[in-house]
Write a protein that holds these residues in place. Sequence first.
Motif, PDB file in Angstrom:
ATOM      1  N   ARG A 221     -10.158 -19.918   2.298  1.00 19.31           N
ATOM      2  CA  ARG A 221     -11.037 -18.734   2.334  1.00 19.31           C
ATOM      3  C   ARG A 221     -10.735 -17.871   3.566  1.00 19.31           C
ATOM      4  NH1 ARG A 221     -15.023 -22.387   0.172  1.00 19.31           N
ATOM      5  NH2 ARG A 221     -15.766 -22.889   2.278  1.00 19.31           N
ATOM      6  N   ILE A 222     -10.440 -18.502   4.691  1.00 18.44           N
ATOM      7  CA  ILE A 222     -10.100 -17.730   5.886  1.00 18.44           C
ATOM      8  C   ILE A 222      -8.801 -16.952   5.662  1.00 18.44           C
ATOM      9  CG2 ILE A 222      -9.418 -17.897   8.304  1.00 18.44           C
ATOM     10  CD1 ILE A 222     -11.271 -20.331   8.538  1.00 18.44           C
ATOM     11  N   ALA A 223      -7.793 -17.630   5.096  1.00 15.77           N
ATOM     12  CA  ALA A 223      -6.516 -16.971   4.842  1.00 15.77           C
ATOM     13  C   ALA A 223      -6.679 -15.834   3.835  1.00 15.77           C
ATOM     14  CB  ALA A 223      -5.495 -17.991   4.338  1.00 15.77           C
ATOM     15  N   GLU A 224      -7.507 -16.049   2.831  1.00 12.35           N
ATOM     16  CA  GLU A 224      -7.739 -15.003   1.825  1.00 12.35           C
ATOM     17  C   GLU A 224      -8.430 -13.804   2.452  1.00 12.35           C
ATOM     18  OE1 GLU A 224      -7.229 -13.595  -2.066  1.00 12.35           O
ATOM     19  OE2 GLU A 224      -6.487 -15.408  -1.071  1.00 12.35           O
ATOM     20  N   ARG A 225      -9.330 -14.057   3.388  1.00 13.86           N
ATOM     21  CA  ARG A 225     -10.010 -12.951   4.057  1.00 13.86           C
ATOM     22  C   ARG A 225      -9.027 -12.129   4.886  1.00 13.86           C
ATOM     23  NH1 ARG A 225     -13.870 -15.737   5.812  1.00 13.86           N
ATOM     24  NH2 ARG A 225     -13.201 -16.117   7.965  1.00 13.86           N
ATOM     25  N   ILE A 226      -8.088 -12.792   5.536  1.00  8.71           N
ATOM     26  CA  ILE A 226      -7.091 -12.072   6.327  1.00  8.71           C
ATOM     27  C   ILE A 226      -6.181 -11.254   5.413  1.00  8.71           C
ATOM     28  CG2 ILE A 226      -5.053 -12.375   7.803  1.00  8.71           C
ATOM     29  CD1 ILE A 226      -6.439 -14.791   9.027  1.00  8.71           C
ATOM     30  N   ALA A 227      -5.867 -11.788   4.241  1.00  8.88           N
ATOM     31  CA  ALA A 227      -4.944 -11.125   3.325  1.00  8.88           C
ATOM     32  C   ALA A 227      -5.608 -10.037   2.492  1.00  8.88           C
ATOM     33  CB  ALA A 227      -4.307 -12.163   2.393  1.00  8.88           C
ATOM     34  N   THR A 228      -6.894  -9.797   2.674  1.00  6.87           N
ATOM     35  CA  THR A 228      -7.608  -8.782   1.893  1.00  6.87           C
ATOM     36  C   THR A 228      -7.981  -7.615   2.793  1.00  6.87           C
ATOM     37  OG1 THR A 228      -8.524 -10.507   0.450  1.00  6.87           O
ATOM     38  CG2 THR A 228      -9.580  -8.344   0.393  1.00  6.87           C
ATOM     39  N   ALA A 229      -7.632  -6.416   2.377  1.00  5.91           N
ATOM     40  CA  ALA A 229      -7.897  -5.214   3.177  1.00  5.91           C
ATOM     41  C   ALA A 229      -9.393  -5.055   3.399  1.00  5.91           C
ATOM     42  CB  ALA A 229      -7.336  -3.983   2.467  1.00  5.91           C
ATOM     43  N   ASP A 230      -9.769  -4.705   4.653  1.00  2.00           N
ATOM     44  CA  ASP A 230     -11.183  -4.501   4.962  1.00  2.00           C
ATOM     45  C   ASP A 230     -11.437  -3.193   5.693  1.00  2.00           C
ATOM     46  OD1 ASP A 230     -10.005  -5.078   7.364  1.00  2.00           O
ATOM     47  OD2 ASP A 230     -11.260  -6.799   7.849  1.00  2.00           O
ATOM     48  N   ASP A 231     -10.375  -2.498   6.087  1.00  2.00           N
ATOM     49  CA  ASP A 231     -10.535  -1.205   6.745  1.00  2.00           C
ATOM     50  C   ASP A 231     -10.710  -0.121   5.681  1.00  2.00           C
ATOM     51  OD1 ASP A 231      -9.992   0.402   9.461  1.00  2.00           O
ATOM     52  OD2 ASP A 231      -9.014   1.442   7.803  1.00  2.00           O
ATOM     53  N   PRO A 232     -11.710   0.753   5.793  1.00  2.00           N
ATOM     54  CA  PRO A 232     -11.947   1.768   4.750  1.00  2.00           C
ATOM     55  C   PRO A 232     -10.730   2.637   4.464  1.00  2.00           C
ATOM     56  CG  PRO A 232     -13.825   1.649   6.241  1.00  2.00           C
ATOM     57  CD  PRO A 232     -12.756   0.787   6.837  1.00  2.00           C
ATOM     58  N   ASP A 233     -10.022   3.079   5.504  1.00  2.00           N
ATOM     59  CA  ASP A 233      -8.833   3.896   5.281  1.00  2.00           C
ATOM     60  C   ASP A 233      -7.746   3.108   4.560  1.00  2.00           C
ATOM     61  OD1 ASP A 233     -10.021   6.046   6.479  1.00  2.00           O
ATOM     62  OD2 ASP A 233      -9.131   5.684   8.448  1.00  2.00           O
ATOM     63  N   GLU A 234      -7.568   1.872   4.979  1.00  2.00           N
ATOM     64  CA  GLU A 234      -6.559   1.023   4.341  1.00  2.00           C
ATOM     65  C   GLU A 234      -6.906   0.796   2.877  1.00  2.00           C
ATOM     66  OE1 GLU A 234      -4.628  -3.457   4.929  1.00  2.00           O
ATOM     67  OE2 GLU A 234      -6.453  -2.864   5.994  1.00  2.00           O
ATOM     68  N   ILE A 235      -8.168   0.518   2.587  1.00  2.00           N
ATOM     69  CA  ILE A 235      -8.601   0.313   1.204  1.00  2.00           C
ATOM     70  C   ILE A 235      -8.356   1.568   0.379  1.00  2.00           C
ATOM     71  CG2 ILE A 235     -10.623  -0.065  -0.270  1.00  2.00           C
ATOM     72  CD1 ILE A 235     -11.720  -1.896   1.938  1.00  2.00           C
ATOM     73  N   GLY A 236      -8.682   2.731   0.945  1.00  2.00           N
ATOM     74  CA  GLY A 236      -8.480   3.980   0.214  1.00  2.00           C
ATOM     75  C   GLY A 236      -7.028   4.209  -0.144  1.00  2.00           C
ATOM     76  N   TRP A 237      -6.118   3.947   0.783  1.00  2.00           N
ATOM     77  CA  TRP A 237      -4.705   4.133   0.505  1.00  2.00           C
ATOM     78  C   TRP A 237      -4.197   3.113  -0.505  1.00  2.00           C
ATOM     79  CZ3 TRP A 237      -0.875   7.597   1.659  1.00  2.00           C
ATOM     80  CH2 TRP A 237      -1.249   8.667   2.458  1.00  2.00           C
ATOM     81  N   LEU A 238      -4.650   1.888  -0.403  1.00  2.00           N
ATOM     82  CA  LEU A 238      -4.217   0.878  -1.369  1.00  2.00           C
ATOM     83  C   LEU A 238      -4.738   1.197  -2.772  1.00  2.00           C
ATOM     84  CD1 LEU A 238      -4.676  -2.392   0.720  1.00  2.00           C
ATOM     85  CD2 LEU A 238      -2.513  -1.418  -0.086  1.00  2.00           C
ATOM     86  N   ARG A 239      -5.967   1.678  -2.870  1.00  2.00           N
ATOM     87  CA  ARG A 239      -6.512   2.066  -4.180  1.00  2.00           C
ATOM     88  C   ARG A 239      -5.695   3.209  -4.779  1.00  2.00           C
ATOM     89  NH1 ARG A 239     -12.143   1.065  -5.549  1.00  2.00           N
ATOM     90  NH2 ARG A 239     -12.118   3.158  -6.451  1.00  2.00           N
ATOM     91  N   ALA A 240      -5.376   4.206  -3.962  1.00  2.00           N
ATOM     92  CA  ALA A 240      -4.584   5.324  -4.463  1.00  2.00           C
ATOM     93  C   ALA A 240      -3.196   4.859  -4.888  1.00  2.00           C
ATOM     94  CB  ALA A 240      -4.490   6.412  -3.394  1.00  2.00           C
ATOM     95  N   ASP A 241      -2.610   3.953  -4.108  1.00  2.00           N
ATOM     96  CA  ASP A 241      -1.270   3.481  -4.455  1.00  2.00           C
ATOM     97  C   ASP A 241      -1.300   2.594  -5.695  1.00  2.00           C
ATOM     98  OD1 ASP A 241       1.572   3.507  -3.380  1.00  2.00           O
ATOM     99  OD2 ASP A 241       1.246   1.371  -3.681  1.00  2.00           O
ATOM    100  N   LEU A 242      -2.382   1.828  -5.874  1.00  2.00           N
ATOM    101  CA  LEU A 242      -2.496   1.014  -7.080  1.00  2.00           C
ATOM    102  C   LEU A 242      -2.585   1.911  -8.310  1.00  2.00           C
ATOM    103  CD1 LEU A 242      -2.811  -1.634  -8.565  1.00  2.00           C
ATOM    104  CD2 LEU A 242      -5.244  -1.621  -7.998  1.00  2.00           C
ATOM    105  N   ALA A 243      -3.367   2.984  -8.237  1.00  2.00           N
ATOM    106  CA  ALA A 243      -3.456   3.912  -9.364  1.00  2.00           C
ATOM    107  C   ALA A 243      -2.094   4.529  -9.663  1.00  2.00           C
ATOM    108  CB  ALA A 243      -4.487   5.005  -9.066  1.00  2.00           C
TER     109      ALA A 243
END
Length: 332
Positions: A221-243
């Motif tokens: 669970r700790i490793a999964e938390r590190i591997a998951t984006a939590d910064d709002p800007d980072e999340i926004g860019w990843l969402r746009a790139d996923l689309a």
Amino acid sequence: MSASTITQSATSSLSRAARELDLRRGEFDLALHLGCVRSVPDEGGGGRRVARAEIDRVRAEDGFPEVLRERVKAVGTTEGAALMGVTTTRFTRLARLGLVVPVKFYLNRYRAVVWLYLAEELRQFAADQQNAPLMTGRTPQGLRDQLDEGLDLRPRNWRGRHLGFLLRQTEDPWAQAAVVASLLDPVEVAEIVKDPHERARLDSLRPERVSRAAPESPAARIAERIATADDPDEIGWLRADLAQSLSEARQDRPVPRPTPTASSAADSASADPPFVVPRSAAAPSPISAQHASRPRHPGPDDRLTTPESPRTQRLLGWLRRRKPDACPPAAL
């Protein structure tokens, strides 16, 4: 001898390639990520392999294997600080500010995160005269305030680097979309990928988890938390790139839909016929089927276009970009 047999004989498994290159498995994994050793997909679906020609090429390099080992040497905070000639406290500050980027991490027996850095990169950073003001002196008040507030760019910088590693492993659009999705929370992915068949495709292509700990264990669970984006800007860019990735993958190869089986078709045929309104009760001018059917309007995903510059370079540039005020020219 079949073509597949010839191909298998001309390649080696990752474990065997590591032995032939005199590398420990962790060193070999870094060599793959950094491009020091190139791998190819296994045609039999068994992961990745290393071609015999690639092993011969690496072994023929000058200074093998010492030079190769030095390229992939990863060190922790204490050894890294010694290489740079600074205290461990200053080294940690430099890492939290994003000035040195971790290449991997692991959890020790106390489940504390231990970040590792490439020794070669640390030596280059220390040797660069432009970085001399960062190695000595007092940390400016603005940076100290950010550190006191909990600024730590190590997880985000590691995710950006890890994303680059994974994207370079494949050219398949669906696999690249799965790489981007692997850094997002499943809720974020579901908001972008509304089709369950497409989500199933991404799940089947999801990269291996960064932790080899048992699923749902505290370490996992700790490793999964590190591997998951939590910064709002980072999340926004990843969402746009996923689309964007989804748009490209759909154009390249849409996800197949399940076809009805013979039994389901028979059940549908034997079902009660639908109720038909008597003609006398219908409107005087019934609408014809031709006028009743309307063309489907394109959805938002259909209007997505491919950017002029490579998507991966743009995304990695954003993920690894430091905050404007995190690295001023003033001395630390």
